[in-house]
Write a protein that holds these residues in place. Structure first.
Motif, mmCIF file in Angstrom:
data_model
loop_
_atom_site.group_PDB
_atom_site.id
_atom_site.type_symbol
_atom_site.label_atom_id
_atom_site.label_comp_id
_atom_site.label_asym_id
_atom_site.label_seq_id
_atom_site.Cartn_x
_atom_site.Cartn_y
_atom_site.Cartn_z
ATOM 1 N N VAL A 159 0.849 -1.209 0.000
ATOM 2 C CA VAL A 159 0.000 0.000 0.000
ATOM 3 C C VAL A 159 0.879 1.252 0.000
ATOM 4 N N LYS A 160 1.996 1.193 0.744
ATOM 5 C CA LYS A 160 2.909 2.352 0.791
ATOM 6 C C LYS A 160 3.582 2.580 -0.554
ATOM 7 N N ALA A 161 3.919 1.458 -1.231
ATOM 8 C CA ALA A 161 4.667 1.583 -2.497
ATOM 9 C C ALA A 161 3.789 2.074 -3.649
ATOM 10 N N SER A 162 2.478 1.937 -3.500
ATOM 11 C CA SER A 162 1.592 2.268 -4.625
ATOM 12 C C SER A 162 1.280 3.763 -4.688
ATOM 13 N N PRO A 163 1.325 4.328 -5.895
ATOM 14 C CA PRO A 163 0.989 5.748 -6.011
ATOM 15 C C PRO A 163 -0.521 6.013 -5.974
ATOM 16 N N GLY A 164 -1.327 4.969 -5.915
ATOM 17 C CA GLY A 164 -2.781 5.151 -5.919
ATOM 18 C C GLY A 164 -3.460 3.972 -5.256
ATOM 19 N N PRO A 165 -4.760 3.798 -5.482
ATOM 20 C CA PRO A 165 -5.506 2.764 -4.757
ATOM 21 C C PRO A 165 -4.959 1.347 -4.942
ATOM 22 N N VAL A 166 -5.020 0.592 -3.868
ATOM 23 C CA VAL A 166 -4.619 -0.824 -3.909
ATOM 24 C C VAL A 166 -5.853 -1.662 -3.623
ATOM 25 N N SER A 167 -6.194 -2.533 -4.554
ATOM 26 C CA SER A 167 -7.346 -3.417 -4.347
ATOM 27 C C SER A 167 -6.912 -4.639 -3.567
ATOM 28 N N LEU A 168 -7.604 -4.889 -2.449
ATOM 29 C CA LEU A 168 -7.324 -6.057 -1.607
ATOM 30 C C LEU A 168 -8.610 -6.856 -1.506
ATOM 31 N N GLU A 169 -8.495 -8.165 -1.679
ATOM 32 C CA GLU A 169 -9.706 -8.988 -1.781
ATOM 33 C C GLU A 169 -10.115 -9.586 -0.442
ATOM 34 N N VAL A 170 -11.424 -9.657 -0.220
ATOM 35 C CA VAL A 170 -11.932 -10.335 0.977
ATOM 36 C C VAL A 170 -11.954 -11.848 0.718
ATOM 37 N N ILE A 171 -12.140 -12.618 1.800
ATOM 38 C CA ILE A 171 -12.158 -14.070 1.611
ATOM 39 C C ILE A 171 -13.485 -14.690 2.053
ATOM 40 N N GLY A 172 -14.386 -13.878 2.601
ATOM 41 C CA GLY A 172 -15.673 -14.415 3.063
ATOM 42 C C GLY A 172 -16.609 -14.679 1.897
ATOM 43 N N ARG A 173 -17.738 -15.311 2.192
ATOM 44 C CA ARG A 173 -18.693 -15.579 1.111
ATOM 45 C C ARG A 173 -20.105 -15.152 1.466
ATOM 46 N N THR A 174 -20.300 -14.671 2.713
ATOM 47 C CA THR A 174 -21.610 -14.101 3.018
ATOM 48 C C THR A 174 -21.416 -12.585 3.088
ATOM 49 N N ALA A 175 -22.535 -11.857 2.933
ATOM 50 C CA ALA A 175 -22.441 -10.394 2.939
ATOM 51 C C ALA A 175 -21.848 -9.917 4.261
ATOM 52 N N GLU A 176 -22.284 -10.571 5.341
ATOM 53 C CA GLU A 176 -21.796 -10.130 6.644
ATOM 54 C C GLU A 176 -20.278 -10.315 6.765
ATOM 55 N N GLU A 177 -19.803 -11.520 6.401
ATOM 56 C CA GLU A 177 -18.348 -11.766 6.470
ATOM 57 C C GLU A 177 -17.591 -10.768 5.593
ATOM 58 N N MET A 178 -18.072 -10.602 4.377
ATOM 59 C CA MET A 178 -17.345 -9.732 3.441
ATOM 60 C C MET A 178 -17.358 -8.283 3.908
ATOM 61 N N THR A 179 -18.475 -7.870 4.499
ATOM 62 C CA THR A 179 -18.561 -6.484 4.984
ATOM 63 C C THR A 179 -17.591 -6.265 6.137
ATOM 64 N N VAL A 180 -17.587 -7.212 7.090
ATOM 65 C CA VAL A 180 -16.680 -7.093 8.243
ATOM 66 C C VAL A 180 -15.227 -7.093 7.749
ATOM 67 N N GLN A 181 -14.911 -8.010 6.824
ATOM 68 C CA GLN A 181 -13.534 -8.090 6.321
ATOM 69 C C GLN A 181 -13.156 -6.835 5.535
ATOM 70 N N GLY A 182 -14.103 -6.323 4.771
ATOM 71 C CA GLY A 182 -13.852 -5.106 3.989
ATOM 72 C C GLY A 182 -13.530 -3.935 4.908
ATOM 73 N N ARG A 183 -14.312 -3.815 5.986
ATOM 74 C CA ARG A 183 -14.052 -2.731 6.953
ATOM 75 C C ARG A 183 -12.659 -2.895 7.573
#
Ligand code: G3P
Length: 301
Positions: free
Chosen positions: A53-77
């Protein structure tokens, strides 16, 4: 067009950033696994991601690993809280987390996109293979939609019985124009024996040929991106399209011609973009023609 680099290798990110051509980074669990494996436990995953993230001059996309909305939302946060202090983070959410047709989770990605986007967290809707999915991602509020061009080309070729590694290589350009012409000529041949339009419309052979070399009307990965852009432009969606799963420089050119917002490119594809036989030949000739008087111009006083 913005260029993101599709890698988790910090050295590749730094090099491409030093060339002044990248605007961000995309990663996925497979890319991060490969990069961390190469370091054999020298660095913790968390520190490693922070470095990216430090090395990137702009946004870095990082992927969640959950499969329910709740898991993905918590992981995204969590991803956002942990890493956005070091730079800019976009949370990658699969458009449909179902792996084997589990209907109950098919819309969980959309729910997570809506929730996180509503909280002001930028979401990159990933694994997009159809314009329909891209439309849903934009409706749910995704900041980015990532259609996978190369994988659609693979899928179309596999429908024709071609195997990657045997009949074509991962980086090979997919010539959808040639394929279209070949199909049209076969269709023309099949129509010869049919006299009425009704017969043509109902002909199994014609229908079978029509369906070949495409995915439900999508003729290639680049065609997928063209159609998504057309839909987004028609309705003024603000979701930016990231052309992903790009395998060669010619695909980069084609998506650039479409005016795609962003292309995310593996390091090797970027390297391929700078090369041309005639450029190298031209360099050799110029270097041969340098006369001493010209060389003297560059002597410091
Ligand atoms: O950007 C998505 C990418 O990481 C997948 O690329 O070439 O494995 O389909 P590819």
């Amino acid at each position: 067009m913005k260029i993101f680099i599709d890698t988790a290798e910090i050295e590749e990110i730094r090099q491409a950033a030093s060339w002044g051509i990248i605007d961000g980074v995309t990663t996925n669990p497979s890319l991060i696994k490969a990069a961390v494996d190469r370091r054999r436990g020298e660095i913790s995953m968390e520190d490693y991601v922070r470095e990216i993230v430090k090395a990137s001059p702009g946004p870095v996309s990082l992927e969640v690993i959950g499969r329910t909305a709740e898991e993905m939302t918590v992981q995204g946060r969590l991803l956002h809280e942990k890493f956005s202090p070091s730079g800019e983070v976009a949370v990658k959410i699969p458009i449909n987390p179902s792996m084997n047709g589990e209907e109950e989770i098919e819309f969980e990605g959309l729910k997570a996109i809506r929730q996180l986007s509503g909280e002001g967290i930028r979401v990159n809707a990933t694994l997009i293979m159809t314009p329909e999915q891209a439309l849903l991602a934009a409706k749910a509020g995704a900041a980015y939609a990532s259609p996978f061009a190369g994988r659609i080309d693979d899928y179309i070729r596999s429908g024709l019985g071609m195997r990657r590694g045997a009949d074509f290589q991962k980086g090979d350009y997919f010539d959808h124009d040639l394929l279209g012409r070949a199909r049209d000529s076969k269709i023309k041949e099949a129509m010869k024996d049919l006299s009425s339009i009704r017969e043509i419309y109902q002909s199994e052979t014609v229908n079978m040929l029509m369906a070949q070399g495409q995915d439900n009307g999508i003729r290639s990965g680049v065609d997928l991106i063209a159609r998504i852009l057309r839909i987004y432009r028609a309705y003024g969606f603000r979701t930016e399209v990231i052309a992903a799963s790009i395998r060669n420089p010619r695909q980069v050119r084609e998506v650039a011609e479409l005016g795609v917002h962003i292309a995310t490119l593996p390091f090797e594809v970027i390297r391929g973009m700078i090369r041309h036989y005639k450029t190298a030949e031209g360099m050799r000739r110029f270097m041969e023609d340098i006369v001493p008087q010209y060389q003297a111009l560059f002597k410091e006083r």
